[in-house]
Design an enzyme around this catalytic site. Structure first.
Site, mmCIF file in Angstrom:
data_model
loop_
_atom_site.group_PDB
_atom_site.id
_atom_site.type_symbol
_atom_site.label_atom_id
_atom_site.label_comp_id
_atom_site.label_asym_id
_atom_site.label_seq_id
_atom_site.Cartn_x
_atom_site.Cartn_y
_atom_site.Cartn_z
ATOM 1 N N ASP A 182 5.495 36.497 50.213
ATOM 2 C CA ASP A 182 5.862 35.876 48.952
ATOM 3 C C ASP A 182 7.338 36.138 48.714
ATOM 4 O OD1 ASP A 182 3.879 34.812 46.486
ATOM 5 O OD2 ASP A 182 5.928 35.315 45.889
ATOM 6 N N PHE A 220 -22.318 19.852 36.361
ATOM 7 C CA PHE A 220 -21.190 19.192 35.697
ATOM 8 C C PHE A 220 -21.644 18.176 34.650
ATOM 9 C CE2 PHE A 220 -19.195 21.095 39.318
ATOM 10 C CZ PHE A 220 -17.905 21.392 38.918
ATOM 11 N N ALA A 267 -21.828 18.629 28.265
ATOM 12 C CA ALA A 267 -20.808 18.032 27.402
ATOM 13 C C ALA A 267 -20.077 19.105 26.609
ATOM 14 C CB ALA A 267 -21.453 17.025 26.446
ATOM 15 N N GLY A 268 -18.823 18.834 26.282
ATOM 16 C CA GLY A 268 -18.046 19.802 25.518
ATOM 17 C C GLY A 268 -16.633 19.326 25.294
ATOM 18 N N CYS A 322 -6.111 22.713 38.369
ATOM 19 C CA CYS A 322 -6.477 21.784 39.447
ATOM 20 C C CYS A 322 -6.852 20.396 38.943
ATOM 21 C CB CYS A 322 -7.623 22.370 40.264
ATOM 22 S SG CYS A 322 -7.143 23.771 41.286
#
Length: 446
Positions: free
Chosen positions: A32, A260, A263-264, A271
């Site tokens: 890094d 998936f 609902a919300g 991503c």
């Protein structure tokens, strides 16, 4: 001879991949450009929260008592090039400021820095999510810059990590996809992933464009599924239906499935939002923009859910936020993570604060990151403290801790027992039995 691996970029993806490859028995050198991050990782500490990652890292970092010593970190490109046979590029590809397109500057910089040091046969493996066509361009650049010439090859191996499950997804992936141009590249990657392949993980060999498109296609499909059920929640609210029961019923269809379909307030994170936008932008560049116009509506539905939660909260506060205390349970975009990037929970909290509400946030792991992004919000050390004196409570990230809260205990400290469930994860009857006014998105009021 056992392959030696390097991992370039030690953020969420890179740190996880490096530790997992050491767990699989490889000697690994991580790179890094941030010396502080390298110092932290070299001490066996992870710069983010991911369940199981700190323990995995500590099992392998050189210099830690009892560790295998197979994992080290550096800031030297020359050291990485001399050490590695296979180099995994795991740097970030964020959304460009003010555009939908993907910012490739970190990937480009990694290739420009690594390739001139490749003096012997090596395989560079991209794992970052990139616009289709990037791999071919980067392969040409490596050929131009690497002293090893054609012996320095490129492959593309997209990642499919779920935050909160990244260690499991790396060690036991549900599929491995590789985009290659030679049998040698395929052979090397089969050697790297021999353990999961032996366990039954499918190994899909493709060309560069297909391998690049797989991640974009998968994220677009998942985003569409989430926005579909959220659109159904809007219809359920208008018609008096129950989106939870609707999702249960259609989920029994094996062509659809249950995953998936909760609902919300929609999806967020580093991503899905930026990937579908970058996918649309790239399709436009290729002249195939009409193929992905539906993703604009997917994105629109998703963003609309945040505004809808703000309106529900305003309604619960009697039409305005001035002088009202609002408790927000959740800051991260999903549970089992400290990631607050494009978090719907924080977006809602911030909107309410800008409109005059006194917002207090509590999250089990995301408080420090949230405070950096939204320093003007108030933060409480516990859920109970966040709820103290609140006129309405918003449940916006589905942490297990929140599902296990005692509604009666919270009711003792709240100014008004009123809760809005933005994730459809709480038990309505449990809260109503404790004299709370309970409302969830897409569900009947009682």
């Amino acid at each position: 001879m056992t392959l030696k691996l390097t991992v370039i970029g030690t953020g969420y993806l890179g740190a996880t991949h490096a530790a997992a490859m050491a767990e699989l028995g490889f000697e690994v050198l991580g790179l890094d450009i941030d010396p502080a991050k390298i110092a932290m990782l070299s001490a066996g500490r992870v710069p983010m929260y991911e369940p199981g990652l700190d323990e995995l890292l500590a099992r392998h970092v050189e210099g830690i008592e009892g560790a295998s010593g197979r994992l080290r970190f550096t800031t030297s490109w020359q050291q990485v090039a001399e050490f590695g046979d296979v180099h995994f590029v795991c740097v970030n590809t964020p959304q460009k400021h003010g555009e939908y397109a993907c910012d490739m500057s970190y990937v480009d910089a990694a290739i420009e820095s690594l390739a001139p040091h490749l003096t012997r046969p090596a395989l560079v493996v991209g794992k970052s999510t990139v616009p289709v066509g990037s791999a071919a361009r980067l392969a040409d650049r490596i050929a131009e810059l690497a002293p090893a010439g054609d012996a320095a090859e490129l492959a593309w191996n997209p990642e499919f990590l779920r935050e909160g499950f990244a260690v499991e997804d790396t060690l036991h992936p549900d599929r491995i996809v590789v985009g290659v141009r030679s049998e040698r590249a395929e052979k090397l990657l089969r050697e790297v992933y021999a353990t999961p392949v032996a366990e039954g993980t499918p190994f899909v060999v493709a060309d560069y464009p297909t391998a690049e498109l797989v991640k974009n296609a998968a994220n677009s499909f998942l985003s569409t599924k989430i926005s579909f059920i959220n659109a159904m929640a809007e219809v359920c609210e208008a018609a008096g239906g129950d989106v939870v029961k609707l999702a249960e019923a259609i989920g029994h269809d094996e062509r659809i499935g249950h995953k998936f379909l909760r609902a919300g307030i929609g999806f967020g994170g580093g991503c899905l939002p930026k990937d579908i936008r970058a996918f649309m932008a790239r399709a436009g560049e290729l002249g195939a923009d009409q193929a992905l116009t539906f993703l604009r509506e997917v994105d629109s539905i998703n963003m609309r859910r945040r505004g809808h939660m703000v309106e529900l909260a305003r309604e619960a506060c009697g039409g305005g936020f001035l002088g009202k205390r609002i408790a927000v349970l959740g800051a991260t975009f999903k549970p089992d993570s400290d990631d607050v990037r494009d978090s719907p929970a924080l977006n809602v909290a911030g909107q309410i604060h800008l409109q005059g509400g006194q917002v207090t946030v509590y999250d089990p792991k995301g408080m420090e990151n949230a405070a950096r992004l939204f320093p003007t919000l108030a933060y409480a050390p516990t859920a109970l403290d966040a709820v103290r004196g609140a006129h309405v409570v918003l449940h916006l990230t589905e942490w297990r801790e929140f599902r296990e809260l005692d509604p009666a205990a919270l009711g003792e400290v709240a100014a008004i027992r009123r809760i809005l469930d933005g994730r459809n994860a709480l038990d309505p009857q449990l809260w109503r039995n404790a004299a709370w006014t309970f409302r969830a998105m897409g569900r009947p009021l009682a």
